[in-house]
Design a protein around this motif. Structure first.
Motif, PDB file in Angstrom:
ATOM      1  N   ILE A 283       0.854  -1.311   0.013  1.00 15.74           N
ATOM      2  CA  ILE A 283       0.029  -0.088  -0.005  1.00 15.74           C
ATOM      3  C   ILE A 283       0.795   1.086  -0.036  1.00 15.74           C
ATOM      4  O   ILE A 283       0.799   2.287  -0.539  1.00 15.74           O
ATOM      5  CB  ILE A 283      -1.199  -0.129   1.118  1.00 15.74           C
ATOM      6  CG1 ILE A 283      -1.953  -1.165   0.863  1.00 15.74           C
ATOM      7  CG2 ILE A 283      -1.842   1.314   1.287  1.00 15.74           C
ATOM      8  CD1 ILE A 283      -2.934  -1.526   1.980  1.00 15.74           C
ATOM      9  N   LEU A 284       1.987   1.354   0.725  1.00 14.62           N
ATOM     10  CA  LEU A 284       2.932   2.382   0.754  1.00 14.62           C
ATOM     11  C   LEU A 284       3.466   2.447  -0.679  1.00 14.62           C
ATOM     12  O   LEU A 284       3.656   3.769  -1.287  1.00 14.62           O
ATOM     13  CB  LEU A 284       4.224   1.999   1.775  1.00 14.62           C
ATOM     14  CG  LEU A 284       5.314   2.925   1.592  1.00 14.62           C
ATOM     15  CD1 LEU A 284       4.928   4.204   2.430  1.00 14.62           C
ATOM     16  CD2 LEU A 284       6.746   2.488   2.032  1.00 14.62           C
ATOM     17  N   LEU A 285       3.744   1.506  -1.553  1.00 15.56           N
ATOM     18  CA  LEU A 285       4.334   1.587  -2.909  1.00 15.56           C
ATOM     19  C   LEU A 285       3.020   2.365  -3.624  1.00 15.56           C
ATOM     20  O   LEU A 285       3.480   3.341  -4.337  1.00 15.56           O
ATOM     21  CB  LEU A 285       4.288   0.246  -3.435  1.00 15.56           C
ATOM     22  CG  LEU A 285       5.760  -0.611  -2.993  1.00 15.56           C
ATOM     23  CD1 LEU A 285       5.729  -1.597  -4.063  1.00 15.56           C
ATOM     24  CD2 LEU A 285       7.015   0.327  -3.390  1.00 15.56           C
ATOM     25  N   LEU A 286       1.969   2.025  -3.387  1.00 15.42           N
ATOM     26  CA  LEU A 286       0.935   2.758  -4.289  1.00 15.42           C
ATOM     27  C   LEU A 286       0.832   4.002  -4.009  1.00 15.42           C
ATOM     28  O   LEU A 286       0.585   5.066  -4.895  1.00 15.42           O
ATOM     29  CB  LEU A 286      -0.395   1.887  -3.805  1.00 15.42           C
ATOM     30  CG  LEU A 286      -0.662   0.551  -4.823  1.00 15.42           C
ATOM     31  CD1 LEU A 286      -2.112   0.181  -4.024  1.00 15.42           C
ATOM     32  CD2 LEU A 286      -0.728   0.938  -6.397  1.00 15.42           C
ATOM     33  N   ILE A 287       0.947   4.489  -2.598  1.00 17.26           N
ATOM     34  CA  ILE A 287       0.683   5.875  -2.283  1.00 17.26           C
ATOM     35  C   ILE A 287       1.718   6.666  -2.596  1.00 17.26           C
ATOM     36  O   ILE A 287       1.529   7.670  -3.317  1.00 17.26           O
ATOM     37  CB  ILE A 287       0.315   5.798  -0.592  1.00 17.26           C
ATOM     38  CG1 ILE A 287      -0.812   5.278  -0.494  1.00 17.26           C
ATOM     39  CG2 ILE A 287       0.363   7.403  -0.198  1.00 17.26           C
ATOM     40  CD1 ILE A 287      -1.300   5.179   1.162  1.00 17.26           C
ATOM     41  N   VAL A 288       2.989   6.120  -2.496  1.00 15.36           N
ATOM     42  CA  VAL A 288       4.371   7.247  -3.009  1.00 15.36           C
ATOM     43  C   VAL A 288       4.280   7.168  -4.231  1.00 15.36           C
ATOM     44  O   VAL A 288       4.745   8.209  -4.840  1.00 15.36           O
ATOM     45  CB  VAL A 288       5.511   6.523  -2.325  1.00 15.36           C
ATOM     46  CG1 VAL A 288       5.574   6.693  -0.829  1.00 15.36           C
ATOM     47  CG2 VAL A 288       5.775   5.117  -2.932  1.00 15.36           C
TER      48      VAL A 288
ATOM     49  N   MET B 204       1.983   8.013  -6.049  1.00 17.24           N
ATOM     50  CA  MET B 204       1.038   9.148  -6.451  1.00 17.24           C
ATOM     51  C   MET B 204       1.285  10.327  -5.824  1.00 17.24           C
ATOM     52  O   MET B 204       0.415  11.411  -6.206  1.00 17.24           O
ATOM     53  CB  MET B 204      -0.499   8.627  -5.987  1.00 17.24           C
ATOM     54  CG  MET B 204      -1.067   7.098  -6.589  1.00 17.24           C
ATOM     55  SD  MET B 204      -1.024   7.656  -8.414  1.00 17.24           S
ATOM     56  CE  MET B 204      -0.781   5.835  -9.034  1.00 17.24           C
ATOM     57  N   VAL B 205       2.275  10.413  -5.095  1.00 16.13           N
ATOM     58  CA  VAL B 205       2.645  11.772  -4.627  1.00 16.13           C
ATOM     59  C   VAL B 205       3.448  12.644  -5.793  1.00 16.13           C
ATOM     60  O   VAL B 205       4.427  11.973  -6.739  1.00 16.13           O
ATOM     61  CB  VAL B 205       3.851  11.725  -3.432  1.00 16.13           C
ATOM     62  CG1 VAL B 205       4.560  12.935  -3.097  1.00 16.13           C
ATOM     63  CG2 VAL B 205       3.108  11.090  -2.238  1.00 16.13           C
ATOM     64  N   PRO B 206       2.979  13.849  -6.083  1.00 13.68           N
ATOM     65  CA  PRO B 206       3.445  14.324  -7.220  1.00 13.68           C
ATOM     66  C   PRO B 206       4.862  14.654  -7.176  1.00 13.68           C
ATOM     67  O   PRO B 206       5.265  15.355  -6.247  1.00 13.68           O
ATOM     68  CB  PRO B 206       2.696  15.630  -7.248  1.00 13.68           C
ATOM     69  CG  PRO B 206       2.031  15.741  -5.975  1.00 13.68           C
ATOM     70  CD  PRO B 206       1.841  14.563  -5.553  1.00 13.68           C
TER      71      PRO B 206
ATOM     72  N   PRO C 121       9.299   2.778  -6.830  1.00 16.73           N
ATOM     73  CA  PRO C 121       7.936   2.037  -6.576  1.00 16.73           C
ATOM     74  C   PRO C 121       7.191   1.554  -7.684  1.00 16.73           C
ATOM     75  O   PRO C 121       6.905   0.479  -7.651  1.00 16.73           O
ATOM     76  CB  PRO C 121       7.044   3.464  -6.149  1.00 16.73           C
ATOM     77  CG  PRO C 121       7.979   4.250  -5.643  1.00 16.73           C
ATOM     78  CD  PRO C 121       9.231   4.196  -6.448  1.00 16.73           C
TER      79      PRO C 121
ATOM     80  N   LYS D  55      -1.339  17.637 -11.960  1.00 17.08           N
ATOM     81  CA  LYS D  55      -0.093  18.362 -11.723  1.00 17.08           C
ATOM     82  C   LYS D  55       0.642  18.521 -12.999  1.00 17.08           C
ATOM     83  O   LYS D  55       1.922  18.691 -12.803  1.00 17.08           O
ATOM     84  CB  LYS D  55       0.906  17.220 -10.788  1.00 17.08           C
ATOM     85  CG  LYS D  55       0.857  15.976 -11.414  1.00 17.08           C
ATOM     86  CD  LYS D  55       1.662  14.807 -10.658  1.00 17.08           C
ATOM     87  CE  LYS D  55       2.034  13.700 -11.323  1.00 17.08           C
ATOM     88  NZ  LYS D  55       2.819  12.729 -10.598  1.00 17.08           N
TER      89      LYS D  55
ATOM     90  N   LEU E  88      -4.414  15.636  -4.078  1.00 18.42           N
ATOM     91  CA  LEU E  88      -4.136  14.250  -4.902  1.00 18.42           C
ATOM     92  C   LEU E  88      -4.209  13.187  -4.074  1.00 18.42           C
ATOM     93  O   LEU E  88      -4.607  12.277  -4.537  1.00 18.42           O
ATOM     94  CB  LEU E  88      -2.719  14.265  -5.525  1.00 18.42           C
ATOM     95  CG  LEU E  88      -2.709  15.273  -7.009  1.00 18.42           C
ATOM     96  CD1 LEU E  88      -0.994  15.396  -7.194  1.00 18.42           C
ATOM     97  CD2 LEU E  88      -3.342  14.806  -7.842  1.00 18.42           C
TER      98      LEU E  88
ATOM     99  N   THR F  97      -6.073   9.741  -4.708  1.00 19.89           N
ATOM    100  CA  THR F  97      -5.084   8.430  -4.620  1.00 19.89           C
ATOM    101  C   THR F  97      -5.884   7.561  -3.874  1.00 19.89           C
ATOM    102  O   THR F  97      -5.847   6.453  -4.008  1.00 19.89           O
ATOM    103  CB  THR F  97      -3.777   8.833  -3.944  1.00 19.89           C
ATOM    104  OG1 THR F  97      -3.152   9.895  -4.897  1.00 19.89           O
ATOM    105  CG2 THR F  97      -2.777   7.541  -4.213  1.00 19.89           C
TER     106      THR F  97
END
Lengths: 283, 337
Positions: A115-120, A122-124, A158, B270, B319, B323
């Motif tokens: 889940i951490l992989l998916l979230i990071v 998506m961080v712009p 990721p 973005k 975002l 997400t």
């Protein structure tokens, strides 16, 4: 109207639509390549010149000899290649190890890690620009290709792990068990059994990381101030002048930059879709 | 099948080799339970150092005033804590509303157009014969593969005011039609990039052009996975084309669509590279979106890194909400467990 004519008309309409889509997609690329081979009097004109007549190598040879911002585009292509290849090799090692852990073992934080992989992912990246800039400055990596390499490893990792884990999971576990039973150690099993079987997946993942790094613009723009260390995407904007733009030069450089990506793209196109949509297709 | 062969290879005493394996593991000095963590460690460190720590730092910086003196390499001075000042100056700024408006309108229009065009092309590819389909796929691949920087300069060239092919094509329109639709007939020298609205128009065209191929190919992959019996049954029951799409195709492709919508939204929210190049850097403040505004505050002189970080926090927060929907979807459809 009889059914046969109707069917033929339908087929005709579909093919016409297909050609329209093809033209819409291809025309800008076609225009980029042809402009690169037009002499200036065929570029700076208000009339429509469908193809270079006769084709001229002026712009292509000029971007290599004279270049832009004080250096030949060889320099920028070389910088881009160094950054992309190093980031890909480093990233591949990290990604393969992590993907093996996730696909082969059951452990406590496995789900949390995924889940951490998916979230990071998506961080712009644009948002991380400011803190990474100050970090790179503090570490003395400003103006160094090394800084850019490390950041690209972080940006692509990721997704690489996410994509690679499906390839590792696809290798039958029994093969490794057989290797253990034959007395091979963990490392030998990994290197001799798992690695050769995952290699095609690793290539696909690496090509994806290569394209991402090759195209990367924002970090290359802010972390490199020395013109001799520009990557290709950053160098491109220097063809745009204060008063007029060197369209022939910029199109020649863009074409050169696009060629490797296009080749790689055609190679991994199918896997890329499955990687990005990540199993949602299967439902 | 493979399991039988494993047993067969172990001969009559399957327990012996297993024991050997265990002793070997002990000899390397790494207990079994530790192996996955050891494999994960390098990657985790990279993610922590290059993504998670900067994320924390971004939030931290947004509460501080960070300028030239704080970011110099030698003997930096400590950043002054300013609380929510950066956030209140964002909210007070006119630029916040214009750039939020630009961000949201651009994302909504671009995502909608990309998905509609991409889906239509995906459906078309599914209907075309194999040769024609491959031909079109190779064509749209060219648009997809073009690097963002090259996309931007190519579209800038197509829409060039003096020698651009778009102004030439618009001049071809019969004068009465052109005046009727656009209120003008002469397009020579039309500058597309000076005005924010026309600038965004070109940006939308460029981004849709580059991103519809991904949607089309994904939709095609999804369509291929739908059993053709369903369509045959629908045809027997006398369903129309639109009806089949609404009742069969769309419901079955819903998971694909939801992922595509979220991914496209995130990418378009973005957008930086294409906007930066089309707008010619940070000169036109009216054309800022959130990421370009954040960049402009942090990297033009004097640098206001704290303020830039605060804008980045706002962008990231928006975002992350999107997400969240995406991750929930993936966790539902895939075996993360």
């Amino acid at each position: 109207m009889n059914p046969v004519t109707r069917k033929r008309l339908g087929r005709f309409a579909l093919n016409a639509a297909g050609i329209a889509v093809f033209l819409f997609a291809v025309f800008p690329v076609y225009w980029m390549v042809t402009t690169a081979f037009k002499p200036n009097d065929q570029i700076f004109t208000t009339s429509f010149i469908p193809f270079p007549n006769p084709p001229s190598m002026d712009h292509v040879s000029r971007v290599f000899t004279e270049g832009v911002a004080g250096h030949s585009v060889w320099r920028y292509l070389l910088n881009s290649t160094i950054v992309a290849l190093s980031a890909v090799v480093l990233g591949a090692v990290f990604a393969l190890l992590a993907a093996t852990a996730v696909a082969r073992f059951k452990f406590r934080f496995r789900t949390s890690f995924l889940i951490l992989l998916l979230i990071v992912q998506m961080v712009p990246a644009e948002a991380l620009l400011i803190p990474l800039f100050t970090m790179v400055k503090r570490l003395g990596l400003y103006d160094q290709l090394l800084g850019l390499i490390l950041i690209n490893v972080g940006l692509t990792l990721p997704f690489s792990v996410w994509m690679l884990r499906t390839f590792v999971a696809a290798v039958p576990k029994e093969l490794e068990e057989a290797s253990w039973i034959d007395g091979a150690g963990r490392f030998t099993t990994f290197w001799r059994v798992l690695f050769p079987l995952v290699a095609p997946g690793l290539v696909a993942t690496s090509i994806f990381a290569f394209i991402t790094t090759w195209n990367e613009f924002v970090f290359a723009l802010t972390l490199i101030g020395d013109q001799a260390k520009y990557t290709m995407p950053v160098a491109l904007q220097f063809f745009v002048g204060q008063r007029s733009t060197d369209w022939g030069g910029i199109m020649a450089a863009s074409t050169l930059m696009t060629i490797p990506v296009l080749i790689f793209f055609l190679l991994v196109q199918r896997r890329m879709v499955s990687g990005l949509v990540a199993g949602a297709v299967k439902g | 099948m493979a399991q039988t062969s494993t047993v067969a290879r172990g001969g009559g005493e399957p327990s012996a080799p297993v024991r050997r394996h265990k002793t070997q593991a002990r000899r390397t000095g790494l207990p079994d339970w530790l192996v996955p963590y050891a494999l994960l460690l390098p990657g985790l460190l990279v993610i922590a150092a290059l993504l998670l720590y900067p994320l924390y730092q971004m939030v931290d910086m947004s509460f501080h005033q960070v300028g030239l003196r704080q970011i110099r390499a030698i003997n930096p001075s400590p950043a002054e804590f300013v609380g929510l000042d950066n956030y209140s100056s964002i909210l007070d700024s006119d630029l916040f509303w214009t750039s939020l408006r630009n961000t949201v309108i651009f994302a909504v229009v671009t995502v909608a157009l990309t998905l509609i065009l991409g889906t239509l092309v995906g459906l078309l590819l599914n209907k075309l014969g194999p040769k024609m389909s491959t031909f079109v796929v190779v064509g749209i691949m060219a648009a997809w593969a073009t690097p963002p920087t090259a996309q931007a300069v190519v579209w800038k060239w197509l829409f060039d005011s003096d020698a651009g092919v778009v102004n030439w094509a618009l001049n071809l329109l019969p004068d009465w039609l052109s005046s009727l639709v656009f209120g003008r007939s002469d397009w020579s020298g039309q500058p597309w990039f000076n005005d924010t609205i026309t600038l965004y128009l070109v940006l939308i065209i460029a981004v849709v052009w580059a991103s519809f191929p991904f949607i089309a190919v994904s939709v095609l992959a999804g369509l291929k996975s739908i059993p053709s019996e369903l369509y045959e049954a629908a045809r027997m029951d006398g369903a129309t084309g639109v009806g089949t799409f609404r009742k069969i195709t769309f419901p079955l492709l819903k998971p694909v669509f939801s992922v595509l919508v979220v991914l496209s939204t995130i990418w378009d929210f973005k957008v930086f590279t294409q906007l930066y190049l089309l707008a010619g850097g940070t000169v036109n403040r009216d054309a800022f979106n959130l990421s370009l505004w954040s960049y402009a505050e942090a990297f033009s002189s004097p640098p206001k890194m704290g303020l830039g970080a605060a804008i980045a926090v706002v962008l990231t927060a928006i975002l992350l909400v999107i997400t969240f929907v995406y991750v929930r979807n993936i966790v539902k459809t895939e075996d993360v467990r």
